[in-house]
Design a protein around this motif. Structure first.
Motif, PDB file in Angstrom:
ATOM      1  N   LYS A   1       0.854  -1.188   0.000  1.00  0.00           N
ATOM      2  CA  LYS A   1       0.000   0.000   0.000  1.00  0.00           C
ATOM      3  C   LYS A   1       0.890   1.238   0.000  1.00  0.00           C
ATOM      4  O   LYS A   1       1.909   1.299   0.685  1.00  0.00           O
ATOM      5  N   THR A   2       0.499   2.222  -0.760  1.00  0.00           N
ATOM      6  CA  THR A   2       1.321   3.427  -0.858  1.00  0.00           C
ATOM      7  C   THR A   2       1.380   4.173   0.477  1.00  0.00           C
ATOM      8  O   THR A   2       0.369   4.289   1.178  1.00  0.00           O
ATOM      9  N   PRO A   3       2.548   4.683   0.853  1.00  0.00           N
ATOM     10  CA  PRO A   3       2.656   5.481   2.078  1.00  0.00           C
ATOM     11  C   PRO A   3       2.297   6.951   1.849  1.00  0.00           C
ATOM     12  O   PRO A   3       2.258   7.732   2.804  1.00  0.00           O
ATOM     13  N   ILE A   4       2.033   7.311   0.602  1.00  0.00           N
ATOM     14  CA  ILE A   4       1.806   8.717   0.260  1.00  0.00           C
ATOM     15  C   ILE A   4       0.375   9.118   0.590  1.00  0.00           C
ATOM     16  O   ILE A   4      -0.578   8.425   0.231  1.00  0.00           O
ATOM     17  N   VAL A   5       0.235  10.233   1.279  1.00  0.00           N
ATOM     18  CA  VAL A   5      -1.079  10.815   1.554  1.00  0.00           C
ATOM     19  C   VAL A   5      -1.089  12.246   1.043  1.00  0.00           C
ATOM     20  O   VAL A   5      -0.038  12.864   0.852  1.00  0.00           O
ATOM     21  N   HIS A   6      -2.280  12.747   0.798  1.00  0.00           N
ATOM     22  CA  HIS A   6      -2.434  14.109   0.293  1.00  0.00           C
ATOM     23  C   HIS A   6      -3.274  14.929   1.271  1.00  0.00           C
ATOM     24  O   HIS A   6      -3.904  14.389   2.166  1.00  0.00           O
ATOM     25  N   GLY A   7      -3.266  16.225   1.063  1.00  0.00           N
ATOM     26  CA  GLY A   7      -4.084  17.109   1.888  1.00  0.00           C
ATOM     27  C   GLY A   7      -3.324  17.890   2.934  1.00  0.00           C
ATOM     28  O   GLY A   7      -3.925  18.648   3.706  1.00  0.00           O
ATOM     29  N   MET A   8      -1.983  17.727   3.000  1.00  0.00           N
ATOM     30  CA  MET A   8      -1.193  18.496   3.974  1.00  0.00           C
ATOM     31  C   MET A   8      -0.830  19.860   3.393  1.00  0.00           C
ATOM     32  O   MET A   8      -0.604  19.989   2.188  1.00  0.00           O
ATOM     33  N   ASP A   9      -0.767  20.851   4.242  1.00  0.00           N
ATOM     34  CA  ASP A   9      -0.322  22.170   3.825  1.00  0.00           C
ATOM     35  C   ASP A   9       1.198  22.263   3.936  1.00  0.00           C
ATOM     36  O   ASP A   9       1.787  21.769   4.911  1.00  0.00           O
ATOM     37  N   PRO A  10       1.866  22.878   2.956  1.00  0.00           N
ATOM     38  CA  PRO A  10       3.323  23.050   3.052  1.00  0.00           C
ATOM     39  C   PRO A  10       3.686  23.905   4.264  1.00  0.00           C
ATOM     40  O   PRO A  10       2.918  24.779   4.691  1.00  0.00           O
ATOM     41  N   VAL A  11       4.855  23.674   4.824  1.00  0.00           N
ATOM     42  CA  VAL A  11       5.341  24.435   5.975  1.00  0.00           C
ATOM     43  C   VAL A  11       6.401  25.431   5.481  1.00  0.00           C
ATOM     44  O   VAL A  11       7.507  25.033   5.126  1.00  0.00           O
ATOM     45  N   PRO A  12       6.097  26.711   5.440  1.00  0.00           N
ATOM     46  CA  PRO A  12       7.065  27.686   4.912  1.00  0.00           C
ATOM     47  C   PRO A  12       8.210  27.932   5.900  1.00  0.00           C
ATOM     48  O   PRO A  12       8.082  27.740   7.114  1.00  0.00           O
ATOM     49  N   GLN A  13       9.355  28.349   5.324  1.00  0.00           N
ATOM     50  CA  GLN A  13      10.493  28.727   6.171  1.00  0.00           C
ATOM     51  C   GLN A  13      10.220  30.081   6.832  1.00  0.00           C
ATOM     52  O   GLN A  13       9.581  30.951   6.237  1.00  0.00           O
ATOM     53  N   ARG A  14      10.748  30.247   8.061  1.00  0.00           N
ATOM     54  CA  ARG A  14      10.525  31.497   8.790  1.00  0.00           C
ATOM     55  C   ARG A  14      11.804  32.326   8.876  1.00  0.00           C
ATOM     56  O   ARG A  14      11.987  33.107   9.809  1.00  0.00           O
ATOM     57  N   PHE A  15      12.686  32.165   7.873  1.00  0.00           N
ATOM     58  CA  PHE A  15      13.892  32.989   7.807  1.00  0.00           C
ATOM     59  C   PHE A  15      14.264  33.165   6.338  1.00  0.00           C
ATOM     60  O   PHE A  15      13.782  32.437   5.455  1.00  0.00           O
ATOM     61  N   SER A  16      15.090  34.145   6.073  1.00  0.00           N
ATOM     62  CA  SER A  16      15.489  34.451   4.695  1.00  0.00           C
ATOM     63  C   SER A  16      16.418  33.357   4.171  1.00  0.00           C
ATOM     64  O   SER A  16      17.384  32.984   4.855  1.00  0.00           O
ATOM     65  N   PRO A  17      16.165  32.854   2.972  1.00  0.00           N
ATOM     66  CA  PRO A  17      17.003  31.775   2.436  1.00  0.00           C
ATOM     67  C   PRO A  17      18.389  32.294   2.071  1.00  0.00           C
ATOM     68  O   PRO A  17      18.545  33.455   1.673  1.00  0.00           O
ATOM     69  N   PRO A  18      19.408  31.460   2.176  1.00  0.00           N
ATOM     70  CA  PRO A  18      20.763  31.896   1.847  1.00  0.00           C
ATOM     71  C   PRO A  18      21.048  31.940   0.353  1.00  0.00           C
ATOM     72  O   PRO A  18      22.069  32.513  -0.057  1.00  0.00           O
ATOM     73  N   ALA A  19      20.202  31.318  -0.491  1.00  0.00           N
ATOM     74  CA  ALA A  19      20.462  31.282  -1.931  1.00  0.00           C
ATOM     75  C   ALA A  19      19.181  31.603  -2.692  1.00  0.00           C
ATOM     76  O   ALA A  19      18.071  31.350  -2.214  1.00  0.00           O
ATOM     77  N   LYS A  20      19.357  32.170  -3.891  1.00  0.00           N
ATOM     78  CA  LYS A  20      18.208  32.463  -4.745  1.00  0.00           C
ATOM     79  C   LYS A  20      17.898  31.316  -5.696  1.00  0.00           C
ATOM     80  O   LYS A  20      16.757  31.162  -6.127  1.00  0.00           O
ATOM     81  N   ARG A  21      18.927  30.541  -6.018  1.00  0.00           N
ATOM     82  CA  ARG A  21      18.738  29.462  -6.990  1.00  0.00           C
ATOM     83  C   ARG A  21      19.598  28.260  -6.613  1.00  0.00           C
ATOM     84  O   ARG A  21      20.612  28.403  -5.922  1.00  0.00           O
ATOM     85  N   LEU A  22      19.168  27.101  -7.101  1.00  0.00           N
ATOM     86  CA  LEU A  22      19.864  25.845  -6.799  1.00  0.00           C
ATOM     87  C   LEU A  22      20.121  25.090  -8.099  1.00  0.00           C
ATOM     88  O   LEU A  22      19.239  24.978  -8.952  1.00  0.00           O
TER      89      LEU A  22
END
Length: 994
Positions: free
Chosen positions: A62-83
């Motif tokens: 059985k798949t372990p994947i579930v849907h319906g969760m909200d993403p958790v945003p970061q609460r600080f400025s990221p160190p990079a603009k691109r990856l």
């Protein structure tokens, strides 16, 4: 082997055919009743095994994947603009880090990054180490979805979140097998793939890597004249992905130690350098982060998939914005802290000296940890299905930012747990929560308080605790229904086996007499009616509960089948009571004998289970069996020393084959020579028949009245066909070796030999030895024509052991006759109507199904692994067809695999007639034993490991489940040859020794 009844009774109560007086009263009704019940049991067995076989997909896959969760945003400025993510498909860690034979390192640019401006380590992949699961782990943060088995491992059956989904825009270039998995459904992506035809194993595939770089380079050049494209490139939260397939393709084609593969390592290093220089010049803002890794490694044989370190250890190099500078080690001494990566490797394993990196800090990670690492670097929420742990050893953040990043990673995993908990609670009448996280909100409040108080170390520790419990909670709900489903399936199998056991005891032992008398009583009918009513009520109640819980339809089938089987058992309380009374009336020694036989049977079945994983066990088994059989014959049949020597030598001869490789090497002279061996065995059988006059013992298997001249002519024809097939093997192989096309006349001759030879046994005399010898010679030509190596000799070795089994049963029969007259039940009292006078089954008769199962399994694994047809060489069909025809080729290959089974079944049928045991009764005991093995394999099904390991575990379970149909079909097929076999009906005295 003299013995008691099937419950261990003596000859005075029931023995080798105690007359069935009660069944004579029942007469025709009894026979019809038994036949009806057996048809019903076979139909039920087919349905039951088909339904229960599906249960492993509801339990393990059985798949372990579930849907319906909200993403958790970061609460600080990221160190990079691109990856920038560079994945060198199939790149081994050791080949990347070690120097070449000249002492020069193959990746000079990335080594300079490790030493001057970045971090490095080993990324540990979890099996199956394949491209799709590896990339899903890197980009989405979770390991192989077990339900992918339903898609043939070709695709993820359930949609999932990834770093690409969360990005503002993604640019991706590479293989058509990888890029579309992540970008096809992402609207904010720009991607391109090369045609499948570019993946040419005959050439150097490093140009595929260059293609990916050229496409990206071309995109940057176009952006200078395309304001919209340039605007996309200047956005933050940008991801650039280059998939470099060259190492994987070259590794498969040329092996990872080849010069082409090792040169490809230099190519990917040069591409990493070019990408770095290109982007630094293009953006010139020091806001780009780079990650270089691989999805899996490559074994020395040019394959991958399992958990060997050469497949699971992949290089990881990170540098740029947000990445720490190199760390220098003061001491190389390391201690085992007990931590294990997903590939079971220890934490802080020492760096090999030859890599030249012992003084630089190494940070190993699990492959799924890369997804939260990439998301954190550019300020994206972690993919909502990720289970990766953020590796702080790579990030250049202050303490507050580290805690915030880890807290976001922890909440993202906690959200998955909470969603699974909610979904399960909504569909459960009685919900069992995961108690350690019953007050999860208190953990969140505690972490927030610690962050506010700047107690970052304590906050990190609490985050790790909460994360670990969340992962355990995910596993708890992934396996939430396991106990109920497994209990239902196991109870179902036990109920099925008990039904079969009761049928055998009722129909083929003296206990049927007792039960037949009980059927006259009206109380029995009342009891059955009440039991059936209770079973229907219980089944209805459970179905209503499953319906209210929105359970799948198959859950209803599992429950209903199990309740039905146990209802059938409880409806036979009188028979159960009779069995209990018989056991209670037996003395201690008799019950211990019964227990010891059952224990020995269980040990043999466990041996058969183990043999599925180690073919060489059969070598030891037949070495010991040869000695024990010879000793048994030596003491029971004094004077038959040559027969004892034959049993010993034939078992030892057969024991050699499971030491040979499952991948059969070509050996054309051996195939041709084995034709001569087959003819010699046929001549020996002919000599035994001609010398049987005056030796009453041989009359068990030889009839003096058969037409010798007719048999002589048939033997000469069959022997000639064997010799002719050997010549055609040599001729057909010689043409192939000279690159000549197989002539149509050759194919016609081969087909004619195979068809005619299988028809001739029908015209052989009906005595056991004559008929079985003719069957052996009849199936030899097609087997030889389909053979390429030592399996042709295996055919003869198996036949010699089968003949030894017949001789052993003749000795046992003689030994039983010497104890007194043997009373055989009349034909009209035989409930199966088997065409011979069957007797009651005894406890000692359990040896027949056990011997059959051992020999049936050696036919499975004597020349390969029947559970994987890939272990058999397709070139074995080239003497019949050279034009590619997958269905006909597969049919010929499967027919070749079935021939040894047909020999075993024919001998089994002949022995059942020889010692007058009911063949269907033995068949049902075989199914009982098979299902005991099925239960064991049920617990051995794997949903982790390589695809081959997972597939083999499924096929083992499936093969044993299919025995109820497989053996029955072979019995029906071989009855064409064995139904008119005749055995002597009178007592035979022991004759002269040979």
């Amino acid at each position: 082997m003299a013995g008691g009844g099937i419950l261990g009774g003596g000859r005075s109560s029931w023995g080798y055919g105690h007359p069935a007086a009660a069944r004579q009263i029942g007469g025709r009704w009894w026979k019809q009743e038994v036949k009806r019940r057996e048809r019903w049991l076979v139909a039920l067995g087919i349905v039951l095994h088909a339904v229960y076989m599906l249960s492993i997909f509801d339990i393990y896959f059985k798949t372990p994947i579930v849907h319906g969760m909200d993403p958790v945003p970061q609460r600080f400025s990221p160190p990079a603009k691109r990856l920038v993510l560079l994945v060198a498909d199939g790149l081994r860690a050791d080949k990347f880090f070690e120097p070449d034979s000249d002492g020069r390192f193959r990746a000079p640019f990335l080594r300079s990054v490790i030493k001057e401006k970045g971090r490095w380590g080993i990324s540990h992949a979890r099996p199956p180490t394949e491209s799709r699961p590896g990339h899903v782990s890197i980009i989405a943060g979770f390991y192989e979805d077990p339900s992918a088995v339903t898609k043939g491992w070709k695709a993820n059956p359930v949609e999932f979140d990834s770093v690409f989904n969360q990005s503002r825009h993604t640019f991706a270039f590479g293989s058509p097998d990888i890029i579309p998995i992540f970008c096809r459904s992402v609207p904010h992506s720009t991607w391109a793939t090369y045609p499948h035809e570019y993946e040419d194993f005959a050439s150097d595939a490093s140009f595929l890597d260059q293609w990916s770089f050229d496409q990206f380079h071309s995109l940057l050049n176009r952006s200078r004249n395309d304001p919209k494209l340039r605007q996309m490139l200047l956005q933050d939260k940008l991801v650039i992905f280059l998939h470099l397939l060259g190492c994987d393709t070259n590794g498969h084609a040329h092996r990872p130690y080849s010069s082409i593969y090792l040169s490809n390592v230099k190519v990917v290093d040069k591409i990493a350098e070019d990408v770095y220089n290109l982007l630094e010049n293009y953006f010139n803002d020091n806001q780009t982060a780079y990650i270089f890794t691989a999805d899996h490694g490559m074994s020395d044989k040019g394959s991958h998939g399992d958990g060997h370190p050469s497949n699971t250890d992949t290089p990881l190099v990170a540098w740029g914005a947000g990445i720490k500078n190199p760390g220098w080690l003061i001491s190389d001494s390391l201690s085992d802290d007990g931590f294990r990566f997903v590939d079971e490797h220890k934490h802080d394993m020492p760096t090999p000296t030859e890599w030249g990196l012992r003084g630089i800090e190494r940070v190993d990670v699990n492959q799924a940890d890369l997804a939260p690492l990439m998301a954190t670097i550019v300020g994206l929420p972690c993919p909502v299905n990720s289970v990766g742990n953020l590796p702080l050893g790579y990030l250049s953040l202050n303490k507050a930012e580290e805690v915030e990043a880890v807290f976001a990673n922890t909440k993202q995993i906690l959200n998955q747990f909470l969603q699974k908990s909610r979904l399960k609670q909504l569909s459960s009448l009685y919900f069992r929560p995961y108690k350690p996280l019953a007050n999860f909100s208190s953990f969140l409040d505690q972490i927030e308080d610690l962050i506010a108080a700047r107690e970052y170390k304590a906050a990190l520790k609490t985050c790790h605790i909460l994360r670990a419990m969340s992962l355990e909670g995910l596993h708890y709900f992934q396996t939430y229904d396991w106990l109920m489903l497994m209990a239902t399936i196991i109870l179902g199998y036990i109920g099925w086996m008990m039904n079969l056991t009761l049928h055998v005891l009722q129909s083929y032992t003296f206990l049927g007499n007792i039960f037949l008398k009980k059927t006259q009583e009206s109380s029995l009918r009342i009891t059955k009616k009440n039991v059936y009513l209770g079973g229907c009520l219980l089944m209805s109640l459970l179905s209503v509960i499953l319906y209210l819980e929105n359970s799948p339809l198959l859950y209803h089938a599992y429950i209903s089948m199990t309740v039905f089987l146990w209802t059938q058992i409880l409806s036979k309380l009188q028979l159960l009571n009779a069995i209990w009374k018989e056991l209670s009336a037996r003395n201690f020694i008799s019950n211990m004998k019964l227990l010891s036989v059952l224990m020995m049977s269980f040990i043999i079945l466990e041996f058969l289970v183990a043999s599925f994983f180690n073919r060489k066990l059969y070598t030891w088994f037949f070495l010991m069996a040869g000695i024990l059989a010879a000793l048994h014959l030596f003491f029971i049949a004094s004077g038959r020393h040559i027969m004892a020597l034959y049993l010993w030598s034939s078992c030892w001869f057969l024991s050699m084959f499971t030491l040979m490789p499952a991948e059969i090497p070509d050996n054309n002279p051996l195939v041709v020579a084995s034709g001569g061996l087959i003819v010699l065995i046929g001549m020996a059988s002919r000599w035994i028949q001609s010398s049987s006059r005056g030796d009453n013992f041989k009359l068990y298997i030889v009839q003096m009245s058969e037409q010798r001249s007719q048999f002589r002519k048939l033997f000469l024809v069959q022997a000639s066909l064997v010799v002719l097939s050997s010549l055609m093997v040599w001729l057909s192989t010689s043409h192939r070796a000279l690159k000549k096309e197989l002539l149509p006349v050759h194919q016609l001759i081969n087909w004619s030999i195979a068809v005619v030879s299988m028809i001739l046994p029908l015209f052989s005399p009906p005595s056991i030895l004559s008929r079985l010898t003719s069957i052996f010679l009849g199936f030899a030509p097609p087997f030889l024509l389909l053979s390429i190596g030592y399996e042709a000799v295996f055919y003869s070795a198996l036949a010699l052991v089968l003949m030894g089994w017949i001789l052993l049963e003749c000795v046992n029969l003689y030994s039983a006759e010497c104890q007194g007259p043997l009373h055989v039940r009349n034909l009209e009292d035989n409930p199966t109507g088997g065409g011979y006078n069957a007797r009651y089954l005894q406890l000692s008769d359990i040896r027949i199904p056990l011997f059959f199962m051992v020999l049936f399994n050696i036919a499975f694994f004597g020349t390969g692994n029947f559970a994987s047809i890939a272990s058999f060489e397709i070139s074995s069909v080239y003497r019949f067809i050279t034009i590619f025809s997958p269905f006909l080729m597969a049919a010929l290959l499967i027919f070749k695999l079935f021939i040894p089974f047909l020999l075993v079944i024919c001998v089994f049928s002949a022995i059942s007639k020889l010692i007058r045991v009911p063949r269907l009764g033995c068949y049902f005991i075989v199914i009982i034993f098979s299902d005991l093995m099925t239960i064991h394999f049920f617990f051995l099904v794997r949903n982790t490991g390589s695809w081959m390991e997972i597939g083999n575990s499924i096929s083992h379970f499936g093969l044993m489940s299919a025995q109820v149909v497989f053996v029955l079909l072979l019995l029906a097929l071989t009855s064409i040859y064995t139904k008119d076999i005749e055995v002597p009906s009178q007592k035979l005295s022991w004759g002269k020794a040979t």
